[in-house]
Design an enzyme around this catalytic site. Sequence first.
Site, PDB file in Angstrom:
ATOM      1  N   GLU A 116       0.832  -1.220   0.000  1.00 58.23           N
ATOM      2  CA  GLU A 116       0.000   0.000   0.000  1.00 58.23           C
ATOM      3  C   GLU A 116       0.863   1.266   0.000  1.00 58.23           C
ATOM      4  OE1 GLU A 116      -2.926  -0.468  -0.709  1.00 58.23           O
ATOM      5  OE2 GLU A 116      -3.580  -2.368   0.153  1.00 58.23           O
ATOM      6  N   HIS A 139      -2.726   2.365   8.400  1.00 57.34           N
ATOM      7  CA  HIS A 139      -3.820   1.558   7.852  1.00 57.34           C
ATOM      8  C   HIS A 139      -3.951   0.278   8.660  1.00 57.34           C
ATOM      9  CE1 HIS A 139      -6.309  -0.807   5.208  1.00 57.34           C
ATOM     10  NE2 HIS A 139      -5.346  -1.680   4.990  1.00 57.34           N
ATOM     11  N   HIS A 141      -7.194  -2.962  10.120  1.00 55.03           N
ATOM     12  CA  HIS A 141      -8.470  -3.646   9.871  1.00 55.03           C
ATOM     13  C   HIS A 141      -9.276  -3.818  11.168  1.00 55.03           C
ATOM     14  CE1 HIS A 141      -5.997  -5.873   6.489  1.00 55.03           C
ATOM     15  NE2 HIS A 141      -6.233  -4.619   6.177  1.00 55.03           N
ATOM     16  N   GLU A 169     -17.007  11.580  22.849  1.00 54.60           N
ATOM     17  CA  GLU A 169     -15.668  11.948  22.405  1.00 54.60           C
ATOM     18  C   GLU A 169     -15.522  12.085  20.893  1.00 54.60           C
ATOM     19  OE1 GLU A 169     -12.043  11.348  24.259  1.00 54.60           O
ATOM     20  OE2 GLU A 169     -13.417  12.905  24.934  1.00 54.60           O
ATOM     21  N   HIS A 210     -12.953  -3.532   4.114  1.00 52.47           N
ATOM     22  CA  HIS A 210     -11.502  -3.764   4.197  1.00 52.47           C
ATOM     23  C   HIS A 210     -10.899  -3.200   5.479  1.00 52.47           C
ATOM     24  CE1 HIS A 210      -7.354  -3.931   2.083  1.00 52.47           C
ATOM     25  NE2 HIS A 210      -7.180  -3.626   3.349  1.00 52.47           N
TER      26      HIS A 210
HETATM   27  O1  2HA Z   1      -1.627  -6.671   3.714  1.00 52.29           O
HETATM   28  O2  2HA Z   1      -3.573  -4.438   4.873  1.00 52.29           O
HETATM   29  O3  2HA Z   1      -4.307  -3.547   2.506  1.00 52.29           O
HETATM   30  C1  2HA Z   1      -1.595  -5.376   4.130  1.00 52.29           C
HETATM   31  C2  2HA Z   1      -2.894  -4.756   3.935  1.00 52.29           C
HETATM   32  C3  2HA Z   1      -3.307  -4.490   2.553  1.00 52.29           C
HETATM   33 ZN    ZN Z   2      -5.488  -3.669   4.480  1.00 49.75          ZN
END
Ligand code: 2HA
Ligand code: ZN
Length: 270
Positions: A116, A139, A141, A169, A210
Amino acid sequence: MKDILTAPFMVEMIRTLTNMYAHGWDERNGGNVSLMLDESDVKDYLDLNAAKRQIPTGFAAPELEGRYFLVTGTGKYFKNVQYAPAINLGVVRLRDQGRQAELLWGFEDGGSFTSEFPAHMMSHVARLKVNPENRVIMHCHPANLLAMTYVHDLNEKAFTRTLWQMCTECIVVFPDGVNVLPWMLCGTNEIGIATAEKMRTARLVVWAQHGIYGAGKDLDETFGLIETAEKGAEIYMKIAHLPRLNTITDEQMHLLEKRFNVTAREGYLD
Ligand code: 2HA
Ligand code: ZN
């Protein structure tokens, strides 16, 4: 030369990635983080004239020419970073209008930066235009934010308002709200460009089905931003299927704006 593993930015990065894993936000090789560094941050730890390898980036980002980044590796597990930082992390300097990355440290098994990387670098460019202090793109998940994208309208105003209503908050921590991208193929320049475009107006960008992107001036602030949004989503997933008897009203949101000296995204409150 000082030992780079003792550098404050490195210690903070390893602690943050370890904590992200502990929060369940980064299963397997999920997630990626990049931290922009100044030459003054790295010069005591690295020979800046001794690039180990050149790695093509596959995009141009002239604004980042000569910039340094500590970044997570592709295919690497956050779980393992604390035990083998020099394999799982790298320090790169961008050259040739951002088309080449010079590896100065790390990725010692021959690896490379996160898939990414385009989304990260394009987001850095976008956020630096809004706030020259921005240093971090993160980033991951988080389960509840992800779950929410299956059952909630993806309209950005609606999504933001729901999160704001889930804990007091939220509007204070992200008055700029949450932008949302529909499902797109990850790891591409296209999702990078789309993410950066969304980063112009908010520091949080949800990738539907995602995960989420966050931006901030340091690792702590960016972690806290995602943590707060994820808490809002957690409350939502606990109550979405129940009759809602109470909420935080727009009138109360305006009181929060005044009390905490923040301004909600224009047009998002009545
Ligand atoms: O594998 O999160 O978006 C890494 C990630 C891809
Ligand atoms: Zn990801």
